[in-house]
Structure formats: structure tokens, C-alpha cells
Design a protein around this motif. Structure first.
Motif, PDB file in Angstrom:
ATOM      1  N   VAL A  36       0.858  -1.188   0.000  1.00  0.00           N
ATOM      2  CA  VAL A  36       0.000   0.000   0.000  1.00  0.00           C
ATOM      3  C   VAL A  36       0.895   1.240   0.000  1.00  0.00           C
ATOM      4  N   ALA A  37       0.471   2.286  -0.710  1.00  0.00           N
ATOM      5  CA  ALA A  37       1.277   3.499  -0.829  1.00  0.00           C
ATOM      6  C   ALA A  37       0.421   4.723  -0.549  1.00  0.00           C
ATOM      7  N   PHE A  38       1.065   5.769  -0.039  1.00  0.00           N
ATOM      8  CA  PHE A  38       0.433   7.056   0.238  1.00  0.00           C
ATOM      9  C   PHE A  38       1.468   8.141  -0.011  1.00  0.00           C
ATOM     10  N   VAL A  39       1.091   9.404   0.165  1.00  0.00           N
ATOM     11  CA  VAL A  39       2.037  10.504   0.016  1.00  0.00           C
ATOM     12  C   VAL A  39       2.311  11.121   1.386  1.00  0.00           C
ATOM     13  N   PRO A  40       3.555  11.126   1.857  1.00  0.00           N
ATOM     14  CA  PRO A  40       3.876  11.831   3.099  1.00  0.00           C
ATOM     15  C   PRO A  40       3.537  13.314   2.977  1.00  0.00           C
ATOM     16  N   GLY A  41       3.043  13.892   4.055  1.00  0.00           N
ATOM     17  CA  GLY A  41       2.513  15.250   3.992  1.00  0.00           C
ATOM     18  C   GLY A  41       3.532  16.360   4.084  1.00  0.00           C
ATOM     19  N   ALA A  42       4.730  16.100   4.579  1.00  0.00           N
ATOM     20  CA  ALA A  42       5.683  17.179   4.847  1.00  0.00           C
ATOM     21  C   ALA A  42       6.041  17.966   3.587  1.00  0.00           C
ATOM     22  N   ALA A  43       6.022  17.311   2.422  1.00  0.00           N
ATOM     23  CA  ALA A  43       6.414  17.979   1.177  1.00  0.00           C
ATOM     24  C   ALA A  43       5.433  19.074   0.767  1.00  0.00           C
ATOM     25  N   PHE A  44       4.249  19.099   1.348  1.00  0.00           N
ATOM     26  CA  PHE A  44       3.233  20.075   0.962  1.00  0.00           C
ATOM     27  C   PHE A  44       3.343  21.394   1.737  1.00  0.00           C
ATOM     28  N   TYR A  45       4.312  21.505   2.599  1.00  0.00           N
ATOM     29  CA  TYR A  45       4.476  22.709   3.424  1.00  0.00           C
ATOM     30  C   TYR A  45       5.552  23.616   2.842  1.00  0.00           C
ATOM     31  N   ALA A  46       5.303  24.937   2.892  1.00  0.00           N
ATOM     32  CA  ALA A  46       6.328  25.888   2.456  1.00  0.00           C
ATOM     33  C   ALA A  46       7.486  25.916   3.440  1.00  0.00           C
ATOM     34  N   GLN A  47       7.173  25.810   4.731  1.00  0.00           N
ATOM     35  CA  GLN A  47       8.200  25.724   5.773  1.00  0.00           C
ATOM     36  C   GLN A  47       7.729  24.752   6.849  1.00  0.00           C
ATOM     37  N   ASP A  48       8.690  24.161   7.519  1.00  0.00           N
ATOM     38  CA  ASP A  48       8.419  23.377   8.731  1.00  0.00           C
ATOM     39  C   ASP A  48       7.297  22.365   8.522  1.00  0.00           C
ATOM     40  N   GLY A  49       7.501  21.456   7.598  1.00  0.00           N
ATOM     41  CA  GLY A  49       6.501  20.450   7.311  1.00  0.00           C
ATOM     42  C   GLY A  49       6.212  19.552   8.498  1.00  0.00           C
ATOM     43  N   ASP A  50       4.969  19.166   8.636  1.00  0.00           N
ATOM     44  CA  ASP A  50       4.549  18.270   9.716  1.00  0.00           C
ATOM     45  C   ASP A  50       4.840  16.836   9.282  1.00  0.00           C
ATOM     46  N   ALA A  51       5.841  16.227   9.892  1.00  0.00           N
ATOM     47  CA  ALA A  51       6.283  14.891   9.497  1.00  0.00           C
ATOM     48  C   ALA A  51       5.241  13.823   9.769  1.00  0.00           C
ATOM     49  N   ARG A  52       4.266  14.105  10.616  1.00  0.00           N
ATOM     50  CA  ARG A  52       3.271  13.098  10.984  1.00  0.00           C
ATOM     51  C   ARG A  52       2.114  13.023   9.986  1.00  0.00           C
ATOM     52  N   THR A  53       2.026  13.953   9.051  1.00  0.00           N
ATOM     53  CA  THR A  53       0.873  14.014   8.170  1.00  0.00           C
ATOM     54  C   THR A  53       1.058  13.173   6.911  1.00  0.00           C
ATOM     55  N   LEU A  54      -0.063  12.775   6.324  1.00  0.00           N
ATOM     56  CA  LEU A  54      -0.037  12.061   5.053  1.00  0.00           C
ATOM     57  C   LEU A  54      -1.340  12.294   4.301  1.00  0.00           C
ATOM     58  N   ARG A  55      -1.244  12.193   2.981  1.00  0.00           N
ATOM     59  CA  ARG A  55      -2.414  12.377   2.113  1.00  0.00           C
ATOM     60  C   ARG A  55      -2.846  11.035   1.559  1.00  0.00           C
ATOM     61  N   LEU A  56      -4.151  10.781   1.639  1.00  0.00           N
ATOM     62  CA  LEU A  56      -4.731   9.567   1.083  1.00  0.00           C
ATOM     63  C   LEU A  56      -5.729   9.950   0.001  1.00  0.00           C
ATOM     64  N   SER A  57      -5.544   9.424  -1.195  1.00  0.00           N
ATOM     65  CA  SER A  57      -6.503   9.611  -2.281  1.00  0.00           C
ATOM     66  C   SER A  57      -7.409   8.386  -2.334  1.00  0.00           C
TER      67      SER A  57
END
Length: 401
Positions: free
Chosen positions: A346-367
Motif C-alpha cells: 500500500v502506498a500514500f504521500v507523506p505530507g511534509a512535502a506540501f508545506y512551504a516551511q516546517d513540514g509536519d512529518a506526521r501528516t499524510l495524504r490519502l486519495s
């Protein structure tokens, strides 16, 4: 040969999502990663008929070079469907809405320019903006979007005044959140007061589940906003067609940037879209997309509730669109979790890359839109198992610390 790269090329980075999508091509992987519309929604038969009609009725014109502004009838259709008064001359057809972001960046950003974005924001926008070497600043955001009181603190002044605020008010990528009517009204008024233009990106606005979102911010201040839309989510992304609606003062420069980029978007594709749309097809077609995506969202919400019990994983309930935003337990990192999830197919996208600064490492995007209900159930169960495994792996480390 030693190639000397332009400084802007050093600012170009690979898309995290595109890199992850390479992994999802492996057989057996259930992907919640890509922002891809469901191919079940593509109106293949209608496009086959439109293709034949376009070639029969205007083949030479469809295959010839075309006006950079776009196909006239399609521009008129775009203007007519918008909920505020738009002159078709303000509409510029683009090669996907991603090109619209690129044109906005080229026309409005200088080196060091302050550009404001939501927290988090669309990764593709950051990719489009960064080669222009701006200073991208994230504005505080909550479940309703931009926190209006933070805008004056981030807007800057004088030579450092923000060139524009970029946002997605409807079913945002990556979070799936939607800006309320009250928040839109307050944000529009405050941006106008500060003299900060708004770049409003709305690729998902038609994909509501129970009720349509509030009117666009552009409808409240058309001269202070540039509006971007797309045909990718309601027809098919392979057509690579989107549009910009720009104030008359800005439109000529966007057009010149478009001419330099690709002369024009494919005229054949534009004619096919106009042919498909001319008899009110979208009014019949889009509700079927909404129904499908709502059922898939509901399946993912049910699976998360069932499989994540006791794991302290948080998630939201999007009212439309394609994405759900989740947050892992304290101490976890979505980037570190990803390879273990992939091992479980199973795969998802880690959320930190969506932040301009100080990405939240705990977040993720599910489509949730390209997986079947069975795949959603299997994939969420596998994701939960990977989280449990990672938590168990981290427990000894915490005790040792």
C-alpha cells in the motif's frame, strides 16, 4: 561537455508524488498516493463521437496552428459557466491548470518576491513557483483554510509586499478541506484592504458530495484575483486543458507568457471538449463522478474507523474532492513509514512535502478515488498493520531514551 545550469534550474526539484508513483507501478500495490481521477469517469464514448464530428466538420482547422488565447467557443463556454460576470476575452485556455500556475509565476514573481500560500499547500504550485526564486511564506491555516488574522503579519510591506496569495478554497489538495462562506468573505475583504492579489485555484470545485461550496473568492473581487480551472477532473486529464480567468489589466502579459511557452494549447483537444460540452453534457456527467467519489470516500472513512482503533491516528471528513488528510501518532514520521507500507503493498504521500516551511512529518495524504471499495478495505488494513509495526519498532527506542 560541462553544462553550466541556470540558477533557476537549481531550484527545480523532482515531484515527491511522481517519484512515489513509480513505486505504485509495481504489481499488487494499492495506491492511495496519486491525485489521479478515476478512469471509470472518463467519457470515452462521447469523445470518440466528438473526435469523428470535429474531424468531419472542421478537420483542417482542428489540426492547424491556433490562436494563443484558445478556441473561441470553448472560451465562451468557460465564461458562461462561472458564477460572476466574465467577458470571454478574459479567458485564456492553458495546457492544464499546471501551466496556468507556471504562467502566473512567470508574470508575477521576481527573485526574492514574497508569495503567500496556505499551510499546507499544493505541491505542484510550489514546483511552479520555485524556479522564479521567490520567498514563499506559509500563512497559518486551520480546518476552514487561511487564518485571516495571520494575513497582515505575513503580507509584508513596501518592496517586500506579497505579490499574491495562492489558495485552493474547495476540497483542497492535499487536505481536502473547504473554506466556509464566512471565511471567504473575511479573507476577500482583508486581502483587498491589504492590497494583496489572490490566485484562486479551483480544479475540484465541481466534485462536491452533498452541497456545492460557497461562491469563489474571485466573484467577490474580480479585479483583485486571477482564477484557475481545469477540465482534468470533470472530463479527462490526458487532454491537458485548463483555463485562467484574469483581470483585463493582467491578461495580456499572461497571454504573452503563454505564447512564449507553447504558442497555444492543442486546438484539436479544445474543439473536442467544446463539442462534448455543447449540449449540457457536464450537467449529466459530473453527478455520476460525485456519486462514485462519495461512495469511495465513505468506504475509506469506514475502513479507517475500523482498522485504526487504538492507534491515535487522526483524519478529516472531506465534503468533496479526491483527498483525505491524516495524522500519525506522536513521534511517527510518514516518510519513514512509507517503505514499510509499500512492503505491505500500500502506498500514500507523506505530507511534509506540501508545506512551504516546517513540514509536519506526521501528516499524510490519502486519495480515495482510484481504488475500489475492496482495495480500500485491504489497503487501509495494510496501512494500519504498518503503523502498528512501526510503533512496536519505536517503543524500545523510546524506552531506551
Amino acid at each position: 561537455m560541462n553544462w553550466n545550469l541556470a540558477r533557476r534550474a537549481e531550484k527545480m526539484n523532482p515531484s515527491v508524488i511522481r517519484e512515489i508513483l513509480k513505486v505504485t507501478e509495481r504489481p499488487g500495490i494499492i495506491s492511495f498516493a496519486g491525485g489521479l481521477p478515476s478512469p471509470k469517469t472518463f467519457p470515452v464514448a462521447e469523445f470518440a463521437e466528438a473526435c469523428a464530428r470535429v474531424l468531419k466538420d472542421d478537420g483542417p482547422g482542428a489540426l492547424q496552428y491556433a490562436a494563443s488565447e484558445g478556441y473561441g467557443p470553448l472560451r465562451e463556454m468557460v465564461a458562461a459557466q462561472l458564477p460572476w460576470s466574465v467577458d470571454p476575452q478574459q479567458v485564456l485556455i492553458t495546457t492544464g491548470s499546471q501551466q496556468g500556475l507556471d504562467l502566473v509565476a512567470k508574470v508575477l514573481i521576481d527573485e526574492g518576491s514574497r508569495v503567500l500560500v496556505e499551510t499546507p499547500t499544493y505541491l505542484g504550485a510550489l514546483q511552479a513557483f520555485m524556479p522564479m526564486e521567490p520567498k514563499v511564506v506559509g500563512v497559518d491555516s486551520d480546518d476552514e483554510g487561511i487564518v485571516v488574522d495571520d494575513l497582515p503579519r505575513k503580507a509584508g510591506s513596501g518592496a517586500d509586499k506579497a505579490r499574491f496569495l495562492y489558495l485552493l478554497p474547495n476540497f483542497q489538495n492535499p487536505t481536502g478541506r473547504t473554506m466556509t462562506e464566512a471565511r471567504r468573505a473575511a479573507l476577500s475583504a482583508r486581502a483587498a484592504e491589504l492590497g494583496v492579489p489572490i490566485a484562486e485555484d479551483n480544479p475540484y470545485g465541481d466534485l462536491w458530495f452533498d452541497a456545492p461550496p460557497a461562491a469563489p473568492l474571485t466573484a467577490r473581487n474580480p479585479d483583485g484575483c486571477v482564477y484557475l480551472g481545469s477540465f482534468s477532473k470533470v472530463l479527462a486529464p490526458g487532454l491537458r486543458l485548463g483555463f485562467i480567468v484574469a483581470p483585463k489589466a493582467l491578461h495580456p502579459k499572461l497571454l504573452q507568457a503563454k505564447q512564449a511557452a507553447d504558442l497555444h494549447s492543442p486546438g484539436f483537444n479544445q474543439r473536442m471538449v467544446a463539442e462534448v460540452m455543447k449540449d449540457g453534457f457536464l450537467d449529466r456527467h459530473v453527478p455520476t463522478i460525485r456519486a462514485l467519489y462519495k461512495s469511495q470516500r465513505d468506504a475509506m472513512l469506514a475502513a479507517l474507523s475500523r482498522e485504526m482503533k487504538g492507534l491515535d491516528v487522526q483524519w478529516n471528513t472531506p465534503a468533496g474532492g479526491m483527498f483525505l488528510w491524516a495524522r500519525l501518532p506522536e513521534g511517527m514520521d510518514a516518510v519513514q513509514l512509507l517503505p514499510h507500507a509499500v512492503e505491505r503493498n500500500v502506498a500514500f504521500v507523506p505530507g511534509a512535502a506540501f508545506y512551504a516551511q516546517d513540514g509536519d512529518a506526521r501528516t499524510l495524504r490519502l486519495s480515495f478515488v482510484t481504488a475500489s471499495v475492496d482495495e480500500i478495505n485491504t489497503g487501509v488494513a495494510a496501512l494500519a498493520a504498518a503503523i502498528r509495526e512501526q510503533l512496536a519498532r519505536q517503543t524500545p527506542q523510546r524506552l531506551a531514551a
